[in-house]
Design an enzyme around this catalytic site. Structure first.
Site, PDB file in Angstrom:
ATOM      1  N   CYS A   1       2.138   3.472   2.123  1.00 23.33           N
ATOM      2  CA  CYS A   1       1.104   3.840   1.026  1.00 23.33           C
ATOM      3  C   CYS A   1       0.633   5.156   1.124  1.00 23.33           C
ATOM      4  O   CYS A   1       0.764   6.196   0.546  1.00 23.33           O
ATOM      5  CB  CYS A   1       0.232   2.594   0.616  1.00 23.33           C
ATOM      6  SG  CYS A   1       1.020   1.202  -0.571  1.00 23.33           S
TER       7      CYS A   1
ATOM      8  N   GLU B   1      -2.169  -5.075   2.754  1.00 24.97           N
ATOM      9  CA  GLU B   1      -1.112  -6.267   3.401  1.00 24.97           C
ATOM     10  C   GLU B   1      -1.990  -6.593   4.707  1.00 24.97           C
ATOM     11  O   GLU B   1      -2.705  -6.287   5.183  1.00 24.97           O
ATOM     12  CB  GLU B   1      -0.005  -5.368   4.027  1.00 24.97           C
ATOM     13  CG  GLU B   1       0.919  -4.756   3.041  1.00 24.97           C
ATOM     14  CD  GLU B   1       2.218  -4.086   3.501  1.00 24.97           C
ATOM     15  OE1 GLU B   1       2.565  -3.942   4.588  1.00 24.97           O
ATOM     16  OE2 GLU B   1       2.972  -3.328   2.774  1.00 24.97           O
TER      17      GLU B   1
ATOM     18  N   PHE C   1     -13.129   2.322   6.987  1.00 20.76           N
ATOM     19  CA  PHE C   1     -12.141   3.553   7.095  1.00 20.76           C
ATOM     20  C   PHE C   1     -12.824   4.572   7.940  1.00 20.76           C
ATOM     21  O   PHE C   1     -12.515   5.743   7.565  1.00 20.76           O
ATOM     22  CB  PHE C   1     -11.297   3.864   5.771  1.00 20.76           C
ATOM     23  CG  PHE C   1     -10.634   2.799   5.407  1.00 20.76           C
ATOM     24  CD1 PHE C   1      -9.138   3.211   5.645  1.00 20.76           C
ATOM     25  CD2 PHE C   1     -11.196   1.768   4.594  1.00 20.76           C
ATOM     26  CE1 PHE C   1      -8.323   2.287   5.125  1.00 20.76           C
ATOM     27  CE2 PHE C   1      -9.864   0.876   4.336  1.00 20.76           C
ATOM     28  CZ  PHE C   1      -8.866   1.045   4.650  1.00 20.76           C
ATOM     29  N   LEU C   2     -13.504   4.338   8.831  1.00 21.03           N
ATOM     30  CA  LEU C   2     -13.713   5.498   9.829  1.00 21.03           C
ATOM     31  C   LEU C   2     -13.886   5.220  11.079  1.00 21.03           C
ATOM     32  O   LEU C   2     -14.493   5.745  12.081  1.00 21.03           O
ATOM     33  CB  LEU C   2     -15.593   5.669   9.388  1.00 21.03           C
ATOM     34  CG  LEU C   2     -16.117   6.478   8.192  1.00 21.03           C
ATOM     35  CD1 LEU C   2     -17.672   6.510   8.226  1.00 21.03           C
ATOM     36  CD2 LEU C   2     -15.499   7.840   8.186  1.00 21.03           C
ATOM     37  N   LYS C   3     -12.761   4.607  11.667  1.00 21.20           N
ATOM     38  CA  LYS C   3     -12.453   4.222  12.786  1.00 21.20           C
ATOM     39  C   LYS C   3     -11.337   5.239  13.405  1.00 21.20           C
ATOM     40  O   LYS C   3     -10.213   5.350  12.774  1.00 21.20           O
ATOM     41  CB  LYS C   3     -11.843   2.735  13.103  1.00 21.20           C
ATOM     42  CG  LYS C   3     -11.764   2.429  14.450  1.00 21.20           C
ATOM     43  CD  LYS C   3     -12.697   1.139  14.607  1.00 21.20           C
ATOM     44  CE  LYS C   3     -12.430   0.482  15.861  1.00 21.20           C
ATOM     45  NZ  LYS C   3     -13.570   0.022  16.727  1.00 21.20           N
TER      46      LYS C   3
ATOM     47  N   ASP D   1      14.791  -9.875  -7.986  1.00 24.09           N
ATOM     48  CA  ASP D   1      14.996  -8.919  -7.210  1.00 24.09           C
ATOM     49  C   ASP D   1      16.589  -8.384  -7.109  1.00 24.09           C
ATOM     50  O   ASP D   1      17.163  -9.266  -7.531  1.00 24.09           O
ATOM     51  CB  ASP D   1      14.567  -9.117  -5.638  1.00 24.09           C
ATOM     52  CG  ASP D   1      14.305  -7.943  -4.892  1.00 24.09           C
ATOM     53  OD1 ASP D   1      13.102  -7.701  -4.766  1.00 24.09           O
ATOM     54  OD2 ASP D   1      15.277  -7.356  -4.379  1.00 24.09           O
TER      55      ASP D   1
ATOM     56  N   LEU E   1      -4.196  -4.361  -3.324  1.00 25.80           N
ATOM     57  CA  LEU E   1      -4.135  -5.305  -2.344  1.00 25.80           C
ATOM     58  C   LEU E   1      -3.771  -4.515  -0.935  1.00 25.80           C
ATOM     59  O   LEU E   1      -3.239  -3.422  -0.923  1.00 25.80           O
ATOM     60  CB  LEU E   1      -3.313  -6.167  -2.479  1.00 25.80           C
ATOM     61  CG  LEU E   1      -1.665  -6.031  -2.699  1.00 25.80           C
ATOM     62  CD1 LEU E   1      -1.143  -5.704  -1.354  1.00 25.80           C
ATOM     63  CD2 LEU E   1      -0.997  -7.085  -3.469  1.00 25.80           C
TER      64      LEU E   1
ATOM     65  N   GLY F   1      -0.808   4.677   8.615  1.00 24.99           N
ATOM     66  CA  GLY F   1       0.763   4.548   8.628  1.00 24.99           C
ATOM     67  C   GLY F   1       1.016   3.844   7.324  1.00 24.99           C
ATOM     68  O   GLY F   1      -0.025   3.459   6.420  1.00 24.99           O
TER      69      GLY F   1
HETATM   70  N1  LIG Z   1       2.510  -2.463  -0.078  1.00 21.02           N
HETATM   71  C1  LIG Z   1       1.325  -2.428  -0.394  1.00 21.02           C
HETATM   72  O1  LIG Z   1       0.539  -2.684   0.344  1.00 21.02           O
HETATM   73  C2  LIG Z   1       1.049  -1.798  -1.635  1.00 21.02           C
HETATM   74  C3  LIG Z   1      -0.325  -2.035  -2.100  1.00 21.02           C
HETATM   75  C4  LIG Z   1      -0.359  -1.356  -3.342  1.00 21.02           C
HETATM   76  C5  LIG Z   1       0.513  -0.584  -4.155  1.00 21.02           C
HETATM   77  N2  LIG Z   1       1.940  -0.438  -3.622  1.00 21.02           N
HETATM   78  C6  LIG Z   1       2.827   0.019  -4.506  1.00 21.02           C
HETATM   79  O2  LIG Z   1       3.757  -1.012  -4.972  1.00 21.02           O
HETATM   80  C7  LIG Z   1       5.129  -0.622  -5.228  1.00 21.02           C
HETATM   81  C8  LIG Z   1       6.010  -1.853  -4.349  1.00 21.02           C
HETATM   82  O3  LIG Z   1       5.494  -1.729  -3.137  1.00 21.02           O
HETATM   83  P1  LIG Z   1       6.193  -2.910  -2.098  1.00 21.02           P
HETATM   84  O4  LIG Z   1       5.491  -2.415  -0.645  1.00 21.02           O
HETATM   85  O5  LIG Z   1       5.937  -4.004  -2.617  1.00 21.02           O
HETATM   86  O6  LIG Z   1       7.755  -2.305  -1.789  1.00 21.02           O
HETATM   87  P2  LIG Z   1       9.049  -3.241  -1.421  1.00 21.02           P
HETATM   88  O7  LIG Z   1       9.873  -2.285  -1.079  1.00 21.02           O
HETATM   89  O8  LIG Z   1       8.264  -4.307  -0.256  1.00 21.02           O
HETATM   90  O9  LIG Z   1       9.553  -3.933  -2.543  1.00 21.02           O
HETATM   91  C9  LIG Z   1      10.340  -3.565  -3.751  1.00 21.02           C
HETATM   92  C10 LIG Z   1      11.210  -4.482  -3.858  1.00 21.02           C
HETATM   93  O10 LIG Z   1      11.722  -4.224  -5.314  1.00 21.02           O
HETATM   94  C11 LIG Z   1      13.304  -4.356  -5.167  1.00 21.02           C
HETATM   95  N3  LIG Z   1      13.912  -3.588  -6.207  1.00 21.02           N
HETATM   96  C12 LIG Z   1      14.165  -2.422  -6.423  1.00 21.02           C
HETATM   97  N4  LIG Z   1      14.917  -2.017  -7.266  1.00 21.02           N
HETATM   98  C13 LIG Z   1      15.010  -3.169  -8.090  1.00 21.02           C
HETATM   99  C14 LIG Z   1      15.383  -3.520  -9.323  1.00 21.02           C
HETATM  100  N5  LIG Z   1      16.097  -2.469 -10.065  1.00 21.02           N
HETATM  101  N6  LIG Z   1      15.288  -4.822  -9.856  1.00 21.02           N
HETATM  102  C15 LIG Z   1      14.721  -5.574  -9.006  1.00 21.02           C
HETATM  103  N7  LIG Z   1      14.228  -5.485  -7.979  1.00 21.02           N
HETATM  104  C16 LIG Z   1      14.329  -4.166  -7.399  1.00 21.02           C
HETATM  105  C17 LIG Z   1      13.496  -4.037  -3.613  1.00 21.02           C
HETATM  106  O11 LIG Z   1      14.935  -4.875  -3.399  1.00 21.02           O
HETATM  107  C18 LIG Z   1      12.435  -4.669  -3.106  1.00 21.02           C
HETATM  108  O12 LIG Z   1      12.455  -6.058  -2.648  1.00 21.02           O
HETATM  109  C19 LIG Z   1       5.005   0.958  -4.523  1.00 21.02           C
HETATM  110  O13 LIG Z   1       5.068   1.668  -5.662  1.00 21.02           O
HETATM  111  C20 LIG Z   1       3.956   0.793  -3.673  1.00 21.02           C
HETATM  112  O14 LIG Z   1       3.316   2.152  -3.487  1.00 21.02           O
HETATM  113  C21 LIG Z   1       2.152  -1.084  -2.409  1.00 21.02           C
END
Ligand SMILES: NC(=O)c1ccc[n+]([C@@H]2O[C@H](COP(=O)([O-])OP(=O)(O)OC[C@H]3O[C@@H](n4cnc5c(N)ncnc54)[C@H](O)[C@@H]3O)[C@@H](O)[C@H]2O)c1
Length: 449
Positions: free
Chosen positions: A260, A152, A249-251, A30, A150, A257
């Site tokens: 995603c 959250e 997902f019908l509630k 990161d 996944l 929010g």
């Molecule tokens: N959060 C969810 O529930 C979920 C579920 C499915 C898919 N996604 C997708 O997954 C992706 C990530 O989502 P997230 O919620 O984990 O995002 P997030 O913002 O929580 O995490 C992203 C991380 O990437 C790091 N980062 C950014 N640029 C970087 C680089 N150049 N090198 C190394 N690290 C870097 C950031 O510091 C951050 O910690 C998105 O495309 C999102 O749409 C998210």
């Protein structure tokens, strides 16, 4: 296999820790130094049930480590997962700058053949753009797409017990690489569907848009239910038990929010317009969602008209329970609309207070617990359905409130108990209950025969 996961957020951290638990050696990368330092101490920077324990265990086994040194990660792994954010751009499309910057780093530093797995959610066609960039590298880089489904709050469970895994590859070699990574899950019987990269990318967008559309559908119907005196909860059960429709997902509530649904629906809408398709259905999904949050806040304001110095307890801030994630949480526009309407807000959330403080700052009063939040208020507005709110003692709440209004923005409270405590119960798309009133004949199942 040696794997690096670039981006240690909600998806990258869970993916990295889970891949380590499947036996791989994983290096998480990161750019956020503080985040990497806390991870190196075995502390998870996000709240996700079971994640801290998994990180600690895999760290202790020597299969999981963290660094800010992306070059080292590239050198020491044959497979690189990209899990950086793909936030909305001002145009409504996805901002892919973080993703492309990692791809360009890899092209510059690559020291041998690699597989590049795009885990981030990306618009269909992104894999083609990435492959065009990697074509210039000194060694072959196989670009594949493996969208993440996944949720959250149940992320570890979802990753390790997926409904299905989608392998998006445009070559047999890419498909084979994905198979090798996920072989332990394939051996446990979890389904995989292999398809082209473009189809995999579109599958992820389609899944999120479909779920968001169901939420907006029931929310739009909840307005009609209110207008004609029907109960949307009865309607939900009535349609959700139809196997063709299903109950998820019908509630009805204050709207969806999170990081995603809003951004992926917007990006899908944007991409459809880009290729000349009018997104008649998709464009309405987010519009309904925005309206739903404002209508809820306006109902609270209307009930408090005439009250001197009105005070409201906002129960819940995170966009859903079991997470500290505040991204696009309905609580934000609701809090802002209430504050703009002259309401003094007291807020409480079991996990999201720190993240929420960065967004709402001094606009609200921060409470220690549910009672502290509720003492002396004219109304409760429940926005997140955390169990701690659902199981409250309503006689106690009624005793410490100044007013008598409870707004259930998730239709999750036992309405009869709230009303029996001498409070007005206002739900979403359900008839209002006056103090002491019951809900006659609601959702009873009539035995057959
Ligand atoms: N959060 C969810 O529930 C979920 C579920 C499915 C898919 N996604 C997708 O997954 C992706 C990530 O989502 P997230 O919620 O984990 O995002 P997030 O913002 O929580 O995490 C992203 C991380 O990437 C790091 N980062 C950014 N640029 C970087 C680089 N150049 N090198 C190394 N690290 C870097 C950031 O510091 C951050 O910690 C998105 O495309 C999102 O749409 C998210």
């Amino acid at each position: 296999m040696n794997i690096s996961v670039i981006g240690c957020g909600y998806v990258g951290l869970v993916s990295g820790a889970c891949l380590a638990s499947l036996g791989h050696h994983v290096m998480g990368v990161d750019v956020d130094q503080a985040r990497v330092e806390s991870l190196a101490r075995g502390e998870s920077p996000i709240y996700e049930p079971g994640l801290s324990e998994l990180i600690l265990a895999q760290h202790a086994q020597g299969r999981l480590c963290f660094t800010t040194d992306i070059g080292r990660a590239f050198r020491e792994s044959e497979t690189i997962f990209i899990a950086v954010g793909t936030p909305p751009a001002p145009s409504g499309g996805a901002d892919l700058r973080m993703l492309f910057s990692v791809v360009d780093d890899l092209v510059r530093m690559v020291d041998g053949p690699k597989t590049l797995v795009i885990k981030s959610t990306v618009p269909p066609g992104t894999g083609e753009q990435v492959a065009a960039r990697t074509a210039a590298a000194r060694y072959p880089i196989e670009v594949v797409n493996n969208p993440e489904f996944l949720r959250e709050g149940t992320a570890v469970q979802d990753f390790l017990h997926p409904d299905r895994m989608i392998f998006g590859a445009n070559s047999p070699r890419g498909l084979e690489a994905l198979r090798e990574i996920f072989q332990p899950l394939i051996d446990r019987g979890y389904a995989i569907f292999s398809m082209s990269r473009q189809s995999a990318e579109l599958t992820k967008f389609a899944a999120n848009a479909m779920l968001a559309m169901r939420v907006s559908f029931i929310n739009e119907l909840s307005l009609l239910a209110s207008a004609i005196g029907a109960d949307i909860e009865s309607v939900r059960v009535g349609i959700g038990t139809d196997r063709r429709i299903g109950p998820s997902f019908l509630k009805a509530g204050v709207g969806y929010g999170g990081s995603c649904f809003p951004k992926d629906v917007a990006a899908l809408e944007y991409q459809m317009r880009q290729v000349g398709i009018e997104p008649c259905l998709v464009a309405g999904v987010e519009k309904v969602n925005q309206r739903q949050k404002l209508i809820f806040a306006q109902r609270v304001l209307a009930a408090l008209q005439g009250v001197q110095h009105p005070q409201v307890a906002l129960w819940g801030l995170a966009f859903k329970p079991d997470t500290d994630d505040m991204r696009e949480s309905p609580s934000i526009p609701i809090a802002r609309t209430l504050a703009a309407g002259g309401v003094a807000l007291r807020v409480y959330d079991p996990q999201a207070m720190d993240n929420a403080r960065k967004i709402l700052g001094d606009a609200v009063q921060w409470s220690r617990d549910v009672e502290d939040c509720t003492r002396g208020v004219d109304a409760i507005a429940l926005v997140t359905d955390w169990p701690i709110f659902i199981t409250q003692n309503w006689a106690r709440m009624a005793a410490i409130m100044r007013g008598k209004h409870v707004f259930d923005g998730r239709n999750c409270l036992a309405s009869g108990k709230v009303a029996a405590a001498g409070l007005y119960y206002h739900a979403v798309g359900r008839p209002e209950l006056a103090p002491g009133a019951g809900r006659p004949g609601s959702m009873g199942v009539i035995p057959s025969g």
